[in-house]
Design a protein around this motif. Structure first.
Motif, PDB file in Angstrom:
ATOM      1  N   GLY A 121       0.835  -1.202   0.000  1.00  0.00           N
ATOM      2  CA  GLY A 121       0.000   0.000   0.000  1.00  0.00           C
ATOM      3  C   GLY A 121       0.861   1.240   0.000  1.00  0.00           C
ATOM      4  N   PHE A 122       0.390   2.267   0.673  1.00  0.00           N
ATOM      5  CA  PHE A 122       1.075   3.554   0.706  1.00  0.00           C
ATOM      6  C   PHE A 122       1.623   3.833   2.098  1.00  0.00           C
ATOM      7  CE2 PHE A 122      -2.132   3.847  -2.583  1.00  0.00           C
ATOM      8  CZ  PHE A 122      -1.440   4.416  -3.629  1.00  0.00           C
ATOM      9  N   VAL A 123       2.807   4.467   2.149  1.00  0.00           N
ATOM     10  CA  VAL A 123       3.356   4.961   3.408  1.00  0.00           C
ATOM     11  C   VAL A 123       3.576   6.459   3.258  1.00  0.00           C
ATOM     12  CG1 VAL A 123       4.434   2.800   4.136  1.00  0.00           C
ATOM     13  CG2 VAL A 123       5.746   4.419   2.791  1.00  0.00           C
ATOM     14  N   ARG A 124       3.184   7.204   4.272  1.00  0.00           N
ATOM     15  CA  ARG A 124       3.356   8.648   4.235  1.00  0.00           C
ATOM     16  C   ARG A 124       4.789   8.995   4.620  1.00  0.00           C
ATOM     17  NH1 ARG A 124       1.105  12.992   8.220  1.00  0.00           N
ATOM     18  NH2 ARG A 124       1.969  14.817   7.209  1.00  0.00           N
ATOM     19  N   LEU A 125       5.351   9.960   3.898  1.00  0.00           N
ATOM     20  CA  LEU A 125       6.696  10.450   4.193  1.00  0.00           C
ATOM     21  C   LEU A 125       6.604  11.506   5.287  1.00  0.00           C
ATOM     22  CD1 LEU A 125       8.059  10.814   0.556  1.00  0.00           C
ATOM     23  CD2 LEU A 125       7.964   8.778   2.001  1.00  0.00           C
ATOM     24  N   LEU A 126       7.367  11.307   6.343  1.00  0.00           N
ATOM     25  CA  LEU A 126       7.362  12.216   7.484  1.00  0.00           C
ATOM     26  C   LEU A 126       8.707  12.918   7.604  1.00  0.00           C
ATOM     27  CD1 LEU A 126       5.667   9.808  10.062  1.00  0.00           C
ATOM     28  CD2 LEU A 126       4.572  11.582   8.679  1.00  0.00           C
ATOM     29  N   SER A 127       8.823  13.829   8.549  1.00  0.00           N
ATOM     30  CA  SER A 127      10.081  14.551   8.746  1.00  0.00           C
ATOM     31  C   SER A 127      11.144  13.609   9.293  1.00  0.00           C
ATOM     32  CB  SER A 127       9.869  15.735   9.685  1.00  0.00           C
ATOM     33  OG  SER A 127       9.464  15.275  10.954  1.00  0.00           O
ATOM     34  N   GLY A 128      12.386  14.014   9.164  1.00  0.00           N
ATOM     35  CA  GLY A 128      13.494  13.215   9.669  1.00  0.00           C
ATOM     36  C   GLY A 128      13.678  11.912   8.923  1.00  0.00           C
ATOM     37  N   ASP A 129      13.286  11.871   7.675  1.00  0.00           N
ATOM     38  CA  ASP A 129      13.424  10.699   6.810  1.00  0.00           C
ATOM     39  C   ASP A 129      12.587   9.506   7.264  1.00  0.00           C
ATOM     40  OD1 ASP A 129      15.217  12.271   5.460  1.00  0.00           O
ATOM     41  OD2 ASP A 129      16.988  11.241   6.190  1.00  0.00           O
ATOM     42  N   SER A 130      11.662   9.693   8.187  1.00  0.00           N
ATOM     43  CA  SER A 130      10.844   8.573   8.647  1.00  0.00           C
ATOM     44  C   SER A 130       9.548   8.490   7.840  1.00  0.00           C
ATOM     45  CB  SER A 130      10.542   8.708  10.145  1.00  0.00           C
ATOM     46  OG  SER A 130       9.795   9.872  10.400  1.00  0.00           O
ATOM     47  N   THR A 131       8.814   7.408   8.052  1.00  0.00           N
ATOM     48  CA  THR A 131       7.526   7.196   7.399  1.00  0.00           C
ATOM     49  C   THR A 131       6.527   6.709   8.444  1.00  0.00           C
ATOM     50  OG1 THR A 131       7.806   4.859   6.854  1.00  0.00           O
ATOM     51  CG2 THR A 131       8.703   6.459   5.281  1.00  0.00           C
ATOM     52  N   THR A 132       5.311   6.487   8.013  1.00  0.00           N
ATOM     53  CA  THR A 132       4.282   5.980   8.919  1.00  0.00           C
ATOM     54  C   THR A 132       4.413   4.485   9.163  1.00  0.00           C
ATOM     55  OG1 THR A 132       2.793   5.806   7.028  1.00  0.00           O
ATOM     56  CG2 THR A 132       2.602   7.781   8.398  1.00  0.00           C
ATOM     57  N   ALA A 133       5.330   3.814   8.491  1.00  0.00           N
ATOM     58  CA  ALA A 133       5.515   2.368   8.661  1.00  0.00           C
ATOM     59  C   ALA A 133       6.828   2.081   9.396  1.00  0.00           C
ATOM     60  CB  ALA A 133       5.506   1.671   7.305  1.00  0.00           C
ATOM     61  N   LYS A 134       6.748   1.240  10.384  1.00  0.00           N
ATOM     62  CA  LYS A 134       7.929   0.868  11.163  1.00  0.00           C
ATOM     63  C   LYS A 134       8.948   0.161  10.266  1.00  0.00           C
ATOM     64  CE  LYS A 134       9.328  -1.623  15.278  1.00  0.00           C
ATOM     65  NZ  LYS A 134       8.890  -2.454  16.393  1.00  0.00           N
ATOM     66  N   GLY A 135      10.209   0.563  10.377  1.00  0.00           N
ATOM     67  CA  GLY A 135      11.282  -0.080   9.616  1.00  0.00           C
ATOM     68  C   GLY A 135      11.461   0.443   8.202  1.00  0.00           C
ATOM     69  N   ILE A 136      10.653   1.413   7.784  1.00  0.00           N
ATOM     70  CA  ILE A 136      10.766   1.975   6.435  1.00  0.00           C
ATOM     71  C   ILE A 136      11.130   3.451   6.561  1.00  0.00           C
ATOM     72  CG2 ILE A 136       9.580   2.487   4.267  1.00  0.00           C
ATOM     73  CD1 ILE A 136       7.774   0.087   4.800  1.00  0.00           C
ATOM     74  N   ARG A 137      12.204   3.846   5.878  1.00  0.00           N
ATOM     75  CA  ARG A 137      12.636   5.244   5.869  1.00  0.00           C
ATOM     76  C   ARG A 137      12.801   5.707   4.423  1.00  0.00           C
ATOM     77  NH1 ARG A 137      13.828   6.922  10.760  1.00  0.00           N
ATOM     78  NH2 ARG A 137      15.223   8.596  10.189  1.00  0.00           N
ATOM     79  N   TRP A 138      12.724   7.007   4.209  1.00  0.00           N
ATOM     80  CA  TRP A 138      12.984   7.548   2.872  1.00  0.00           C
ATOM     81  C   TRP A 138      14.293   8.322   2.928  1.00  0.00           C
ATOM     82  CZ3 TRP A 138      13.092  12.846   1.794  1.00  0.00           C
ATOM     83  CH2 TRP A 138      12.577  13.687   2.785  1.00  0.00           C
ATOM     84  N   LYS A 139      15.042   8.272   1.813  1.00  0.00           N
ATOM     85  CA  LYS A 139      16.362   8.900   1.778  1.00  0.00           C
ATOM     86  C   LYS A 139      16.456  10.048   0.787  1.00  0.00           C
ATOM     87  CE  LYS A 139      18.136   6.420   4.939  1.00  0.00           C
ATOM     88  NZ  LYS A 139      18.447   7.046   6.217  1.00  0.00           N
ATOM     89  N   ALA A 140      15.669  10.023  -0.285  1.00  0.00           N
ATOM     90  CA  ALA A 140      15.737  11.085  -1.293  1.00  0.00           C
ATOM     91  C   ALA A 140      14.439  11.133  -2.073  1.00  0.00           C
ATOM     92  CB  ALA A 140      16.907  10.842  -2.246  1.00  0.00           C
ATOM     93  N   ILE A 141      14.084  12.335  -2.491  1.00  0.00           N
ATOM     94  CA  ILE A 141      12.939  12.560  -3.378  1.00  0.00           C
ATOM     95  C   ILE A 141      13.492  13.244  -4.614  1.00  0.00           C
ATOM     96  CG2 ILE A 141      10.777  13.802  -3.712  1.00  0.00           C
ATOM     97  CD1 ILE A 141      10.387  13.662  -0.659  1.00  0.00           C
ATOM     98  N   GLU A 142      13.112  12.748  -5.787  1.00  0.00           N
ATOM     99  CA  GLU A 142      13.605  13.332  -7.033  1.00  0.00           C
ATOM    100  C   GLU A 142      12.462  13.607  -7.987  1.00  0.00           C
ATOM    101  OE1 GLU A 142      16.751  11.111  -8.780  1.00  0.00           O
ATOM    102  OE2 GLU A 142      17.940  11.108  -6.954  1.00  0.00           O
TER     103      GLU A 142
END
Length: 97
Positions: free
Chosen positions: A44-65
């Motif tokens: 499904g979808f995970v929301r991107l949050l501040s500090g490179d975190s997301t709404t899902a445990k264990g999933i982080r975002w590193k870059a948006i292009e």
């Protein structure tokens, strides 16, 4: 889940996000709901949050292009009406392209 047919999320054209799931990196399509940004994953979808975190445990975002966005206290927000010019790179710094 067929993310392309859901009416609640809209695919951000040319938008991509680099995701890490427990140390494994992958590229995901970027979606929005209003100004909030989401990564589309198999489950499904995970929301991107501040500090490179997301709404899902264990999933982080590193870059948006591919899009113009701003980082706010509650996560990155889509900036509508302007050409892409800002990238977030690992380490929390922004670069102009």
């Amino acid at each position: 889940m067929n993310a392309t047919t859901t009416p609640l999320f809209r695919k951000v054209e040319k938008g991509q996000v680099l995701i890490t799931v427990r140390g494994f990196y992958s590229q995901a399509d970027l979606y929005n709901r209003g100004e909030e940004l989401f990564a589309c994953l198999k489950q499904g979808f995970v929301r991107l949050l501040s500090g490179d975190s997301t709404t899902a445990k264990g999933i982080r975002w590193k870059a948006i292009e591919g899009i113009n966005y701003v980082e706010e206290f509650n996560g990155p927000k889509l900036v509508l009406g302007r050409p892409p010019k800002q990238l977030k790179v690992a380490g929390g710094t922004n670069a102009q392209i």
